[in-house]
Design a protein around this motif. Structure first.
Motif, PDB file in Angstrom:
ATOM      1  N   GLU A 101       0.838  -1.182  -0.043  1.00 51.67           N
ATOM      2  CA  GLU A 101       0.071  -0.024  -0.054  1.00 51.67           C
ATOM      3  C   GLU A 101       0.145   1.711  -0.406  1.00 51.67           C
ATOM      4  O   GLU A 101       0.656   2.377  -0.784  1.00 51.67           O
ATOM      5  N   THR A 102       1.772   1.458   1.134  1.00 51.12           N
ATOM      6  CA  THR A 102       3.083   2.435   1.165  1.00 51.12           C
ATOM      7  C   THR A 102       4.272   2.305   0.500  1.00 51.12           C
ATOM      8  O   THR A 102       4.458   0.526   0.387  1.00 51.12           O
ATOM      9  N   PHE A 103       5.225   3.524   0.017  1.00 48.24           N
ATOM     10  CA  PHE A 103       6.356   2.121  -0.230  1.00 48.24           C
ATOM     11  C   PHE A 103       7.111   1.894   1.135  1.00 48.24           C
ATOM     12  O   PHE A 103       8.004   0.864   0.979  1.00 48.24           O
ATOM     13  N   ALA A 104       6.845   2.496   1.734  1.00 51.55           N
ATOM     14  CA  ALA A 104       7.686   2.597   3.443  1.00 51.55           C
ATOM     15  C   ALA A 104       7.231   1.183   3.924  1.00 51.55           C
ATOM     16  O   ALA A 104       7.831   0.925   4.374  1.00 51.55           O
ATOM     17  N   SER A 105       6.346   0.155   2.776  1.00 46.27           N
ATOM     18  CA  SER A 105       5.871  -0.935   4.139  1.00 46.27           C
ATOM     19  C   SER A 105       7.330  -1.990   3.284  1.00 46.27           C
ATOM     20  O   SER A 105       6.642  -3.219   3.737  1.00 46.27           O
ATOM     21  N   ILE A 106       6.999  -1.669   1.738  1.00 42.23           N
ATOM     22  CA  ILE A 106       8.305  -2.906   1.375  1.00 42.23           C
ATOM     23  C   ILE A 106       9.388  -3.300   2.113  1.00 42.23           C
ATOM     24  O   ILE A 106       9.847  -2.379   2.671  1.00 42.23           O
ATOM     25  N   PRO A 107       9.485  -4.255   2.235  1.00 34.97           N
ATOM     26  CA  PRO A 107      10.758  -5.409   2.563  1.00 34.97           C
ATOM     27  C   PRO A 107      11.957  -4.146   2.402  1.00 34.97           C
ATOM     28  O   PRO A 107      12.129  -4.154   1.058  1.00 34.97           O
ATOM     29  N   HIS A 108      13.169  -4.141   2.699  1.00 34.19           N
ATOM     30  CA  HIS A 108      14.069  -3.098   2.768  1.00 34.19           C
ATOM     31  C   HIS A 108      15.021  -3.995   1.630  1.00 34.19           C
ATOM     32  O   HIS A 108      15.296  -4.048   0.776  1.00 34.19           O
TER      33      HIS A 108
END
Ligand SMILES: [Zn+2]
Length: 106
Positions: free
Chosen positions: A71-78
């Motif tokens: 849903e958000t860029f921040a929620s993509i695993p590093h």
């Protein structure tokens, strides 16, 4: 974008229902409209409240998408492994923006 390009792009969008995702690259290939114009059009539809932006990981090695949608860029695993070929994927190198239909007045 020419009027015919815009018509083609809008026709293409009519095939989508609420909850489905639009892939800008695919849309560009199917309609023959330049990708930058596709992004401009889709961004306008985001502003209009018809679409929202989601993210998906694309593997450049095997050319496949991960099944997971974020849903958000921040929620993509590093850093995570490609589900198909185990290559390492990172948000910066491998995320692509996709557009989810939230209103079907397209
Ligand atoms: Zn892969």
């Amino acid at each position: 974008m020419s009027d015919t390009g815009l018509d083609k792009a809008l026709m293409y969008l009519k095939f989508f229902d609420v909850g489905q995702w639009i892939y800008p690259g695919l849309m560009s290939r199917k309609t023959g409209v330049e990708i930058k114009h596709i992004y401009s059009l889709l961004d306008i539809l985001v502003d209009e409240g018809l679409l929202i932006i989601n993210y998906e990981s694309y593997c450049h090695i095997c050319g496949k998408f991960d099944i997971e949608i974020y849903e958000t860029f921040a929620s993509i695993p590093h850093e995570h492994k490609c589900e198909h070929c185990e290559s390492t994927l990172t948000p910066l190198d491998n995320s692509i923006v996709i557009y989810k239909v939230i209103n079907n007045e397209l």
